[in-house]
Write a protein that holds these residues in place. Structure first.
Motif, PDB file in Angstrom:
ATOM      1  N   GLU A  69      -5.476   6.297 -18.082  1.00 28.66           N
ATOM      2  CA  GLU A  69      -4.745   7.376 -17.414  1.00 28.66           C
ATOM      3  C   GLU A  69      -5.179   8.663 -18.125  1.00 28.66           C
ATOM      4  O   GLU A  69      -4.620   9.054 -19.123  1.00 28.66           O
ATOM      5  CB  GLU A  69      -3.231   7.166 -17.568  1.00 28.66           C
ATOM      6  CG  GLU A  69      -2.391   8.272 -16.988  1.00 28.66           C
ATOM      7  CD  GLU A  69      -0.933   8.123 -17.395  1.00 28.66           C
ATOM      8  OE1 GLU A  69      -0.124   7.862 -16.502  1.00 28.66           O
ATOM      9  OE2 GLU A  69      -0.627   8.249 -18.599  1.00 28.66           O
ATOM     10  N   GLU A 124      -5.941   9.054 -11.188  1.00 30.60           N
ATOM     11  CA  GLU A 124      -4.691   8.794 -10.487  1.00 30.60           C
ATOM     12  C   GLU A 124      -3.639   8.312 -11.487  1.00 30.60           C
ATOM     13  O   GLU A 124      -3.971   7.726 -12.516  1.00 30.60           O
ATOM     14  CB  GLU A 124      -4.906   7.750  -9.390  1.00 30.60           C
ATOM     15  CG  GLU A 124      -5.354   6.389  -9.925  1.00 30.60           C
ATOM     16  CD  GLU A 124      -5.736   5.415  -8.823  1.00 30.60           C
ATOM     17  OE1 GLU A 124      -5.128   5.454  -7.753  1.00 30.60           O
ATOM     18  OE2 GLU A 124      -6.656   4.625  -9.056  1.00 30.60           O
ATOM     19  N   VAL A 126      -0.962   5.932 -13.203  1.00 36.62           N
ATOM     20  CA  VAL A 126      -0.846   4.473 -13.288  1.00 36.62           C
ATOM     21  C   VAL A 126       0.528   4.117 -13.837  1.00 36.62           C
ATOM     22  O   VAL A 126       1.179   4.930 -14.490  1.00 36.62           O
ATOM     23  CB  VAL A 126      -1.946   3.858 -14.180  1.00 36.62           C
ATOM     24  CG1 VAL A 126      -3.327   4.120 -13.609  1.00 36.62           C
ATOM     25  CG2 VAL A 126      -1.843   4.351 -15.608  1.00 36.62           C
ATOM     26  N   CYS A 141       1.683   5.265  -7.800  1.00 34.61           N
ATOM     27  CA  CYS A 141       0.939   4.979  -9.030  1.00 34.61           C
ATOM     28  C   CYS A 141       0.162   3.675  -8.869  1.00 34.61           C
ATOM     29  O   CYS A 141       0.668   2.714  -8.293  1.00 34.61           O
ATOM     30  CB  CYS A 141       1.897   4.842 -10.205  1.00 34.61           C
ATOM     31  SG  CYS A 141       2.840   6.325 -10.545  1.00 34.61           S
ATOM     32  N   ARG A 142      -1.057   3.689  -9.389  1.00 33.87           N
ATOM     33  CA  ARG A 142      -1.862   2.468  -9.372  1.00 33.87           C
ATOM     34  C   ARG A 142      -1.297   1.486 -10.394  1.00 33.87           C
ATOM     35  O   ARG A 142      -0.963   1.859 -11.510  1.00 33.87           O
ATOM     36  CB  ARG A 142      -3.320   2.792  -9.710  1.00 33.87           C
ATOM     37  CG  ARG A 142      -4.219   1.550  -9.717  1.00 33.87           C
ATOM     38  CD  ARG A 142      -5.642   1.866 -10.082  1.00 33.87           C
ATOM     39  NE  ARG A 142      -5.815   2.432 -11.408  1.00 33.87           N
ATOM     40  CZ  ARG A 142      -5.784   1.739 -12.548  1.00 33.87           C
ATOM     41  NH1 ARG A 142      -5.526   0.432 -12.526  1.00 33.87           N
ATOM     42  NH2 ARG A 142      -5.988   2.350 -13.703  1.00 33.87           N
ATOM     43  N   GLU A 143      -1.180   0.231  -9.996  1.00 33.72           N
ATOM     44  CA  GLU A 143      -0.671  -0.802 -10.887  1.00 33.72           C
ATOM     45  C   GLU A 143      -1.708  -1.135 -11.955  1.00 33.72           C
ATOM     46  O   GLU A 143      -2.896  -1.319 -11.656  1.00 33.72           O
ATOM     47  CB  GLU A 143      -0.338  -2.062 -10.080  1.00 33.72           C
ATOM     48  CG  GLU A 143       0.295  -3.159 -10.888  1.00 33.72           C
ATOM     49  CD  GLU A 143       0.735  -4.323 -10.021  1.00 33.72           C
ATOM     50  OE1 GLU A 143       0.744  -5.458 -10.527  1.00 33.72           O
ATOM     51  OE2 GLU A 143       1.077  -4.088  -8.848  1.00 33.72           O
ATOM     52  N   LEU A 144      -1.267  -1.192 -13.198  1.00 32.22           N
ATOM     53  CA  LEU A 144      -2.159  -1.561 -14.306  1.00 32.22           C
ATOM     54  C   LEU A 144      -2.612  -3.009 -14.166  1.00 32.22           C
ATOM     55  O   LEU A 144      -1.839  -3.867 -13.732  1.00 32.22           O
ATOM     56  CB  LEU A 144      -1.429  -1.406 -15.647  1.00 32.22           C
ATOM     57  CG  LEU A 144      -1.147   0.007 -16.115  1.00 32.22           C
ATOM     58  CD1 LEU A 144      -0.121  -0.005 -17.244  1.00 32.22           C
ATOM     59  CD2 LEU A 144      -2.421   0.682 -16.569  1.00 32.22           C
ATOM     60  N   GLU A 148      -6.056  -3.968 -18.657  1.00 33.56           N
ATOM     61  CA  GLU A 148      -5.669  -2.626 -19.093  1.00 33.56           C
ATOM     62  C   GLU A 148      -4.445  -2.672 -20.017  1.00 33.56           C
ATOM     63  O   GLU A 148      -4.391  -1.961 -21.026  1.00 33.56           O
ATOM     64  CB  GLU A 148      -5.386  -1.732 -17.887  1.00 33.56           C
ATOM     65  CG  GLU A 148      -6.623  -1.316 -17.132  1.00 33.56           C
ATOM     66  CD  GLU A 148      -6.324  -0.591 -15.843  1.00 33.56           C
ATOM     67  OE1 GLU A 148      -7.127   0.289 -15.466  1.00 33.56           O
ATOM     68  OE2 GLU A 148      -5.282  -0.886 -15.193  1.00 33.56           O
TER      69      GLU A 148
END
Length: 159
Positions: A69, A124, A126, A141-144, A148
């Motif tokens: 991020e 973006e 996360v 939010c993008r899922e981790l 990651e």
């Protein structure tokens, strides 16, 4: 009558704080170098609080890494951006703070998750799961990934 408890020592685990006056973490945006270290002005800011008799200083949020991020440079300290320089500048600051009898805790973060302001991000936002961003609810939010999360844990241990 003065509350004498305020000036009594306090122990947090094995760290003895000389009094119960603590500086809560506050953002130091703009007082960070492009490679994620505390600027001289930031170091002076914390040292002045120690000179004033603060028993404990808790720093502004410091990221353990800045790849998953990515925050724009110069906004938050980032340990892994230039670890050697970060350790050098933070150590110098700590020595000056300790000279006044003050202890300092480094506040670490794995990232800002759903509360990351998209305006300060280069990627973006996360989060642990796909949730709406706090500042821009129309942005999800993008899922981790598991990998990651494992990297964030590793970087936290290193930090």
């Amino acid at each position: 009558m003065q509350n004498s408890k305020l000036f009594e020592p306090l122990e947090i685990n094995s760290v003895e704080i000389e009094n119960r006056i603590a500086m809560a973490p506050m953002a130091i945006g703009g007082l960070v170098t492009q490679d994620g270290c505390f600027t001289k002005r930031a170091r002076d800011y914390y040292v002045e609080r120690a000179k004033g008799g603060t028993g404990l200083i808790i720093t502004s949020v410091t990221k353990v890494e800045n790849e998953i991020e990515r925050i724009k440079p110069g906004i938050f300290p980032v340990i892994s951006a230039n670890p050697t320089r970060f350790i050098k500048t933070a150590s110098e600051m700590n020595e000056q703070i300790h000279a006044h009898g003050t202890k300092i805790f480094l506040q670490l973060t794995l990232g800002l998750g759903r509360v990351a302001d998209p305006h300060v991000l280069e990627t973006e936002p996360v989060a642990p799961s796909a949730v709406p961003n706090y500042w821009k609810p129309d942005v999800t939010c993008r899922e981790l990934t598991t990998k990651e999360v494992e990297r964030l844990v590793e970087k936290t241990v290193q930090g």
